[in-house]
Write a protein that holds these residues in place. Structure first.
Motif, PDB file in Angstrom:
ATOM      1  N   GLY A 141       0.804  -1.219   0.000  1.00 52.23           N
ATOM      2  CA  GLY A 141       0.000   0.000   0.000  1.00 52.23           C
ATOM      3  C   GLY A 141       0.836   1.268   0.000  1.00 52.23           C
ATOM      4  O   GLY A 141       0.372   2.320   0.431  1.00 52.23           O
ATOM      5  N   LEU A 142       2.085   1.188  -0.468  1.00 55.82           N
ATOM      6  CA  LEU A 142       2.958   2.359  -0.490  1.00 55.82           C
ATOM      7  C   LEU A 142       2.819   3.120  -1.805  1.00 55.82           C
ATOM      8  O   LEU A 142       2.696   2.510  -2.865  1.00 55.82           O
TER       9      LEU A 142
ATOM     10  N   LYS B   7      12.049  15.782  -4.734  1.00 55.10           N
ATOM     11  CA  LYS B   7      11.773  15.051  -3.505  1.00 55.10           C
ATOM     12  C   LYS B   7      10.866  13.887  -3.855  1.00 55.10           C
ATOM     13  O   LYS B   7      10.192  13.895  -4.887  1.00 55.10           O
ATOM     14  N   VAL B   8      10.886  12.896  -3.002  1.00 56.32           N
ATOM     15  CA  VAL B   8      10.009  11.734  -3.157  1.00 56.32           C
ATOM     16  C   VAL B   8       9.114  11.705  -1.934  1.00 56.32           C
ATOM     17  O   VAL B   8       9.584  11.529  -0.812  1.00 56.32           O
ATOM     18  N   ASP B   9       7.828  11.930  -2.160  1.00 54.78           N
ATOM     19  CA  ASP B   9       6.852  11.854  -1.073  1.00 54.78           C
ATOM     20  C   ASP B   9       6.366  10.413  -0.981  1.00 54.78           C
ATOM     21  O   ASP B   9       5.870   9.861  -1.960  1.00 54.78           O
ATOM     22  N   VAL B  10       6.539   9.813   0.193  1.00 65.25           N
ATOM     23  CA  VAL B  10       6.084   8.448   0.425  1.00 65.25           C
ATOM     24  C   VAL B  10       4.800   8.518   1.225  1.00 65.25           C
ATOM     25  O   VAL B  10       4.705   9.246   2.213  1.00 65.25           O
ATOM     26  N   GLY B  11       3.810   7.768   0.794  1.00 66.41           N
ATOM     27  CA  GLY B  11       2.542   7.732   1.493  1.00 66.41           C
ATOM     28  C   GLY B  11       1.971   6.330   1.490  1.00 66.41           C
ATOM     29  O   GLY B  11       2.574   5.391   0.966  1.00 66.41           O
ATOM     30  N   THR B  12       0.805   6.217   2.084  1.00 70.72           N
ATOM     31  CA  THR B  12       0.102   4.937   2.086  1.00 70.72           C
ATOM     32  C   THR B  12      -1.216   5.111   1.364  1.00 70.72           C
ATOM     33  O   THR B  12      -1.882   6.135   1.519  1.00 70.72           O
ATOM     34  N   ALA B  13      -1.544   4.119   0.572  1.00 73.06           N
ATOM     35  CA  ALA B  13      -2.805   4.155  -0.165  1.00 73.06           C
ATOM     36  C   ALA B  13      -3.957   4.010   0.805  1.00 73.06           C
ATOM     37  O   ALA B  13      -3.850   3.262   1.779  1.00 73.06           O
TER      38      ALA B  13
END
Length: 187
Positions: A127-128, A180-186
Motif C-alpha cells: 500500500g505504499l 523530492k520523493v513523497d512516500v505515502g500509504t494508499a
C-alpha cells in the motif's frame, strides 16, 4: 503435515491431536496471524508491530529528516542515520540509501539528469505510494510539480529496486533544480 501457506492477517487453522493410545482425537481451532511487511519491519526494529510511539510512521528520530515510513519504503534502518545516497553499479544495487540525483552523459554534447530512489518490490501489496516532485526554487510550497513520468527500474535485488525519473527542464519558467520523493500509504 507440511508447511501451510498463510495470507497476511489472521488465518484459521485446525489442529487435530491424537492421544498416545492412537484412538482418541481432539480438534482445536485457532487463528495464526501473519504480519504484513511493515508490521514485520516494526517488530524487527522496535519490538512492536503497532503504528505508535517510536515505531509510528510519522516519527523522525534521526538527523537525516526521514520518517519511519520513508525509511521502510527506502529499505533503511530506522535506528540509524540514512547516511549516503543509494548506489548502483550497472543493474546491481551496491547500497540502499537516500534518494539522489543521477547525472549521466547521454551523448557527446548532452547529459541526462534523473531523480533516483529505492522502491520496495512489494510497494503495491504494502500500500505504499512514491510521488516524485520537482521544483525550480525552494521555500515556495506552490513551486513543486508532480512528475507525470513513470519511474524506470535501473537496478534490483530480491526485495528492492532502484528507479529513476528524468528531471524536467523547467518548472514554472525556472530551471528544475530540486526533487523530492513523497512516500505515502494508499487509502
Amino acid at each position: 503435515g507440511g508447511p501451510l501457506p498463510l495470507a497476511v492477517g489472521v488465518n484459521p487453522v485446525q489442529v487435530e491431536v491424537t492421544s498416545s493410545d492412537g484412538i482418541s482425537t481432539v480438534t482445536y481451532a485457532m487463528g495464526v496471524r501473519r504480519l504484513n511487511n511493515i508490521e514485520d519491519w516494526r517488530r524487527r526494529h522496535f519490538g512492536s508491530i503497532g503504528n505508535s510511539g517510536a515505531a509510528a510512521d510519522v516519527v523522525v528520530a534521526r538527523p537525516d529528516n526521514l520518517s519511519n515510513l520513508e525509511k521502510f519504503a527506502f529499505g533503511l534502518d530506522p535506528n540509524a542515520d540514512a547516511g549516503r545516497p543509494v548506489q548502483v553499479l550497472g543493474s546491481t544495487i551496491l547500497a540502499l540509501g537516500k534518494p539522489t540525483v543521477s547525472v549521466e552523459s547521454t551523448s557527446a554534447t548532452s547529459i541526462g539528469v534523473r531523480a533516483r530512489f529505492v522502491r520496495r518490490k512489494t510497494h503495491l501489496a504494502d500500500g505504499l505510494t512514491y510521488t516524485v516532485r520537482f521544483a525550480g526554487e525552494l521555500g515556495n510550497v506552490n513551486a513543486w510539480r508532480t512528475s507525470t513520468v513513470a519511474p524506470t527500474v535501473v537496478a534490483s535485488d530480491g526485495d528492492y529496486e532502484v528507479v529513476e525519473v528524468p528531471y524536467p527542464l523547467f518548472i514554472n519558467g525556472r530551471k528544475a533544480g530540486y526533487f523530492k520523493v513523497d512516500v505515502g500509504t494508499a487509502p
